[in-house]
Design a protein around this motif. Structure first.
Motif, short mmCIF file in Angstrom:
data_model
loop_
_atom_site.label_atom_id
_atom_site.label_comp_id
_atom_site.label_asym_id
_atom_site.label_seq_id
_atom_site.Cartn_x
_atom_site.Cartn_y
_atom_site.Cartn_z
N THR A 1 -63.05 57.90 -39.32
CA THR A 1 -62.87 56.97 -38.21
C THR A 1 -61.65 57.38 -37.40
OG1 THR A 1 -63.81 55.15 -39.49
CG2 THR A 1 -62.54 54.58 -37.53
N ILE A 2 -61.85 57.54 -36.10
CA ILE A 2 -60.76 57.84 -35.19
C ILE A 2 -60.33 56.55 -34.50
CG2 ILE A 2 -62.28 58.46 -33.26
CD1 ILE A 2 -60.19 60.60 -32.47
N SER A 3 -59.03 56.39 -34.33
CA SER A 3 -58.51 55.22 -33.62
C SER A 3 -57.20 55.61 -32.97
CB SER A 3 -58.31 54.05 -34.59
OG SER A 3 -57.37 54.38 -35.60
N ARG A 4 -56.74 54.76 -32.08
CA ARG A 4 -55.46 55.03 -31.42
C ARG A 4 -54.72 53.73 -31.20
NH1 ARG A 4 -56.79 57.97 -26.05
NH2 ARG A 4 -54.54 57.73 -25.67
N ASP A 5 -53.41 53.85 -31.17
CA ASP A 5 -52.53 52.73 -30.85
C ASP A 5 -51.66 53.18 -29.69
OD1 ASP A 5 -50.63 50.75 -30.68
OD2 ASP A 5 -50.46 50.48 -32.84
N ASN A 6 -52.01 52.73 -28.50
CA ASN A 6 -51.28 53.17 -27.31
C ASN A 6 -49.87 52.60 -27.25
OD1 ASN A 6 -53.41 54.75 -26.49
ND2 ASN A 6 -54.21 53.25 -25.03
N THR A 7 -49.60 51.55 -28.01
CA THR A 7 -48.24 51.01 -28.05
C THR A 7 -47.33 51.88 -28.92
OG1 THR A 7 -48.63 49.57 -29.95
CG2 THR A 7 -49.16 48.70 -27.77
N LYS A 8 -47.94 52.66 -29.81
CA LYS A 8 -47.17 53.54 -30.70
C LYS A 8 -47.35 55.01 -30.36
CE LYS A 8 -47.29 50.35 -34.63
NZ LYS A 8 -47.66 50.17 -36.04
N ASN A 9 -48.10 55.30 -29.30
CA ASN A 9 -48.34 56.69 -28.88
C ASN A 9 -48.90 57.53 -30.03
OD1 ASN A 9 -47.26 55.86 -26.46
ND2 ASN A 9 -45.53 57.27 -26.48
N SER B 1 -47.32 59.85 -20.53
CA SER B 1 -48.00 58.58 -20.69
C SER B 1 -49.20 58.75 -21.62
CB SER B 1 -48.46 58.07 -19.33
OG SER B 1 -49.19 56.88 -19.49
N PHE B 2 -49.03 58.32 -22.85
CA PHE B 2 -50.06 58.56 -23.87
C PHE B 2 -51.39 57.93 -23.49
CE2 PHE B 2 -51.67 59.58 -27.91
CZ PHE B 2 -52.32 58.48 -28.44
N SER B 3 -51.38 56.78 -22.88
CA SER B 3 -52.63 56.08 -22.58
C SER B 3 -53.46 56.77 -21.50
CB SER B 3 -52.34 54.64 -22.15
OG SER B 3 -51.55 54.62 -20.98
N SER B 4 -52.92 57.78 -20.85
CA SER B 4 -53.67 58.51 -19.85
C SER B 4 -54.39 59.72 -20.43
CB SER B 4 -52.75 58.95 -18.71
OG SER B 4 -51.84 59.93 -19.15
N TYR B 5 -54.31 59.88 -21.76
CA TYR B 5 -54.87 61.06 -22.42
C TYR B 5 -56.08 60.71 -23.28
CZ TYR B 5 -50.93 63.94 -21.06
OH TYR B 5 -50.01 64.65 -20.34
N GLN C 1 -46.41 66.43 -26.09
CA GLN C 1 -46.14 67.11 -27.35
C GLN C 1 -46.78 66.32 -28.48
OE1 GLN C 1 -43.31 66.55 -25.08
NE2 GLN C 1 -44.11 68.47 -24.26
N LEU C 2 -47.45 67.02 -29.38
CA LEU C 2 -48.21 66.39 -30.44
C LEU C 2 -47.73 66.88 -31.80
CD1 LEU C 2 -51.75 66.92 -28.84
CD2 LEU C 2 -50.35 64.86 -28.74
N VAL C 3 -47.55 65.93 -32.72
CA VAL C 3 -47.13 66.26 -34.08
C VAL C 3 -48.03 65.55 -35.07
CG1 VAL C 3 -45.27 66.21 -35.76
CG2 VAL C 3 -44.74 66.59 -33.34
N CYS D 1 -51.21 61.43 -35.54
CA CYS D 1 -50.77 62.37 -34.51
C CYS D 1 -49.90 61.60 -33.53
CB CYS D 1 -51.95 63.01 -33.82
SG CYS D 1 -51.52 64.04 -32.40
N ALA D 2 -48.62 61.89 -33.55
CA ALA D 2 -47.67 61.22 -32.68
C ALA D 2 -47.47 62.04 -31.41
CB ALA D 2 -46.35 61.02 -33.40
N ALA D 3 -47.53 61.37 -30.28
CA ALA D 3 -47.40 62.03 -28.99
C ALA D 3 -46.11 61.62 -28.30
CB ALA D 3 -48.59 61.68 -28.12
N SER D 4 -45.56 62.55 -27.57
CA SER D 4 -44.35 62.25 -26.80
C SER D 4 -44.35 63.09 -25.54
CB SER D 4 -43.09 62.55 -27.63
OG SER D 4 -43.04 63.91 -27.97
N GLY D 5 -43.57 62.64 -24.57
CA GLY D 5 -43.36 63.44 -23.37
C GLY D 5 -44.16 63.02 -22.17
#
Length: 127
Positions: free
Chosen positions: A69-77, A28-32, A3-5, A22-26
């Motif tokens: 710039t796109i970035s991600r923090d897998n610890t924060k999903n 394993s975020f790091s697999s996406y 789920q993405l918000v 964009c916060a993800a839940s539900g």
């Protein structure tokens, strides 16, 4: 499935900046693989940026390269889109998308490759 918000949209003057989240839940975020797309009124949804599972690989649309710039923090999903030097033609609803992939390095720029989508956040840039 994930789920993405999205959040962080708003009204900004040309030349200004915004940061979308964009916060993800539900799942394993790091697999996406994650992507940002946008859709302006009367236009088709278009690719903006994508980032691989690990965050190592990125790709940008020509129209935003050097400004976004796109970035991600897998610890924060969470995946981010930092948007600088905004222009009126950046006005659109911005969507976050996710697709679960096996390989770490994959990036995806085709919206049809993504299974999961957020509800979108409006970005309006005034001249």
């Amino acid at each position: 499935q994930v789920q993405l918000v999205e959040s962080g949209g708003g009204l900004v003057q040309a030349g200004g900046s915004l940061r979308l989240s964009c916060a993800a839940s539900g799942a394993s975020f790091s697999s996406y693989v994650m992507g940002w797309f946008r859709q302006a009124p009367g236009k088709e949804r278009e690719f903006v940026a994508t980032v691989s599972r690990s965050g190592t690989n990125t790709k940008y649309a020509a129209s935003v390269k050097g400004r976004f710039t796109i970035s991600r923090d897998n610890t924060k999903n969470t995946v981010y889109l930092q948007m600088n030097t905004l222009r009126p033609d950046d006005t659109a609803v911005y969507y976050c998308a996710a697709d679960q992939r096996l390989y770490y390095a994959i990036i995806l720029s085709n919206p049809h490759d993504y299974d999961d989508w957020g509800q979108g956040t409006q970005v309006t840039v005034s001249s």
